[in-house]
Every structure is written in C-alpha cells, then in structure tokens.
Scaffold this active site. Sequence first.
Site, short mmCIF file in Angstrom:
data_model
loop_
_atom_site.label_atom_id
_atom_site.label_comp_id
_atom_site.label_asym_id
_atom_site.label_seq_id
_atom_site.Cartn_x
_atom_site.Cartn_y
_atom_site.Cartn_z
N ASN A 7 -2.65 -1.03 14.13
CA ASN A 7 -2.42 -0.59 12.76
C ASN A 7 -3.30 0.63 12.54
OD1 ASN A 7 -2.17 -0.20 10.02
ND2 ASN A 7 -2.76 -2.26 9.43
N ARG A 89 2.26 -1.38 13.35
CA ARG A 89 2.61 -1.51 11.93
C ARG A 89 2.96 -0.13 11.41
NH1 ARG A 89 -1.01 -1.31 6.67
NH2 ARG A 89 0.48 -2.11 5.15
N HIS A 178 4.50 -4.69 2.03
CA HIS A 178 4.00 -6.01 2.44
C HIS A 178 5.11 -6.87 3.03
CE1 HIS A 178 0.69 -5.47 -0.85
NE2 HIS A 178 0.22 -5.09 0.33
N HIS A 204 1.58 -11.98 -2.74
CA HIS A 204 0.63 -11.42 -1.78
C HIS A 204 -0.44 -10.71 -2.59
CE1 HIS A 204 -0.51 -9.29 2.07
NE2 HIS A 204 -1.05 -8.50 1.15
N ARG A 237 -5.38 0.47 -8.02
CA ARG A 237 -4.08 0.98 -8.48
C ARG A 237 -3.71 0.38 -9.82
NH1 ARG A 237 -1.45 -0.66 -2.88
NH2 ARG A 237 -2.38 0.90 -1.51
N GLU A 381 0.39 -11.26 9.46
CA GLU A 381 1.23 -10.09 9.71
C GLU A 381 1.18 -9.67 11.18
OE1 GLU A 381 1.06 -7.25 6.05
OE2 GLU A 381 -0.83 -8.38 6.07
#
Length: 395
Positions: A7, A89, A178, A204, A237, A381
């Site tokens: 990743n 990813r 996600h 999530h 955010r 993941e």
Amino acid sequence: MLVLVLNSGSSSLKYQLMNPETAEVKATGLCERIGIDGRLVHEANEHKIKKDINMPTHKEAIEIVLDFLTNGEDKVIDSIDEIQAIGHRVVHGGEFFNQSVIVDDEVIAKLESLIPLAPLHNPANIMGMKIAQEIMPTKPNVAVFDTAFHQTMPASNYMYAVPYEDYKEHGVRKYGFHGTSHYYVSNEAKKMLNKEDSKVIVCHLGNGSSVCAVRDGKSIDTSMGLTPLEGLVMGTRSGDIDAGVLSYLMDKKGMTAEETVNYLNKKSGLLGVSGISSDLREIIEACENGDERAATTIDMKCNRIKKYICSYAGMLEGVDAICFTAGIGENADLIREKVCNGLEFMGVELDEDKNKVRNDENREINTNSSKTKIYVIPTNEEYVIANDTYKLVKA
C-alpha cells in the site's frame, strides 16, 4: 502461495507478507518518512523492530523491506523467489474497474488517466506498481481497488444532480471508497447471519470513515462520493457540507479553491470542531473531563453515522445487521453505544455488557431479543488484496 501486499502512499509504504490460502501473516510493517529521513517498523516471528533507515525513494523502501524479509534473525523467507505475486491497494479505479486485475501497461495507463480523481493517492499507488515490476520483473502484480466493490451501485444512487454531460465528459459521480473493507465485513456478516438474501449496513469508522448499504453481498450505496471527502464527520475531513459554504468561505477568508479543499480535508472534522485533536481517543478523554466542545464533536460524529444508518435501512427496506469495523468501530464502545441508542424502533437493542468487551474476534453485541443483529467485525483489507491476487494469479 506467498503474496506481498503493498500500500504505497506519498511518503509511506505499508506492507504484509501473507499466505492467502491459510490467512497466515508472516510479516507486516510500515516504512514512513520516505524521502525525508526514513523509519521502518517491522513485525515478524512475534518480534517488533523499529529502526531509522535512510529511504530516499520508494524503491529503496521496497528493497529494505525485501532485505528484512530474507535476511537476519527475523527473516521469514530465504529468498524473494518465494514471493509468488504482489498485490497493490489502489484507491481509485473509476468506472474502468469493477474487480481486481493483473497489472499491465494498459491498466497503468488507465490509472494514470484517473489521477485527477485521486491526485493524492493514485500517483503513489502507480509508483509502487512500477517499482515492484522493476525490482521483481518475473512476479505478477495485481491491482485491488477501493472503488471496485461499489461499482454495483445503481445510477440513481451514484449520480449527482448536476448536468448529465458533466458525468459523461468529466466522470462527476459517486465512486465510494473503503471497498475492500466493506466487502470483507459484509461477507463476514453474511456468514454470521447464515443467510444469502441479507441486508447489511457496514460502518467503517477510522480516521477516514464511511457507511455502506449492502444487499445480498452487493453495495447499493455508500457515504463517500467522488472523493473521500463526502459523508461522515472524520478525523480532519468535514464530510457532508452545504456547497454554498465553499464560495462563502472563499469570499470571507480570501481562500483559493485549492486552499478551500485543503481546509475541508485537513483542518475540519473532529480536529476542526473540537480544537483538540483528530484522534477520537483524546476527544473522548476531554469530554470525560467536562469539555463541552468535545462532547458536541462526539455527538456530531454519532448523529451523522445514525443518519446514514436510518437512510440506508429505508433504502434496503429493512436491515438484518449493523456492523462496526476499523479503529474506532472496533474499539470505541462509547461511539457504538451512542449510535445504537435511539434505534430501538428499528429493532436495534444493544447489550451494554457485550458492547464493552474488546478483542480481535468477530462478535455479536446485541441483546438476545434484538431483531437486528449488531456485530463488531475486525476488518482485514490485506487479506482481501492477497486473496484476490492469489485467485487471479492461480487462474
């Protein structure tokens, strides 16, 4: 088969060496501050190493990872030849990719064309692929997309109410993120429910957070949009906000468009409202010590989650299970309690004692009489990436 999961971020590299056939993790770690000074955190054989190592570029970082995997007292393989594939990813696959794919020049070209949709993520993801191809040229690389799981959303859910030509010409639509987590958790929930025709809502909740409505194993709607900025209140955010706020702030504060997006992405959310931190643990501690802004921040986050759950329950025409996952979802019992309380009209009844239990297992935290199941399911993941890589390479 051993799969190296990568990743790649702008200045970081997360990795995991896994056998997807057994789900055994042989090593995991993180390279950070790449291009600055370099730091490695590496775990293998129940031993954790933290070391400052110069990493001028991602190429050196991957080479250092491979060296740690194959040399020293904590090595887990004798040679990189034992690594049979690399899974990457990738944040944004746009409308090109509704499933994972083996990387070739055409795939990379399509990902490069999507950079405007994910300027912070896709360039680093692409760089990781190119470096892996250079260092291990005989190994197949597989791209696994955050957006792919959500490609089953109907147009009525992914479209924005803007002129249609902007969707056709510029790709303005909801993509969602996600996806690997929502896919993994919803599949685990299906097993726990023991029913195929399931209606599941996955929350999530981490520094980045999203909710997904999953019917019969397929995503039908999700809270993140064109970018990961839409939806829930997150670490830094803002989540959903009146678009008119943007022009208003640009006028009042003299901000450019880029500065305004940065304001909403990096200075808002939990950090902006609380004035304390983007880390929910610190905000909860402040709330316990009587900080009213911290209490308001927590309520804002929980109310937004609850709002999406109720919306998606209506869209699904019922709900069999509500799932909590990721750092906050798995560990913050206060958040789960605040989200579930008041949803009794939907058949949601939280068991307070079960909710306080903390472990790494899939667990049910509803009362025995609850019509709707409430699950805590640790996400994985990396397993999804490794397993998709295995299936494609084996085929």
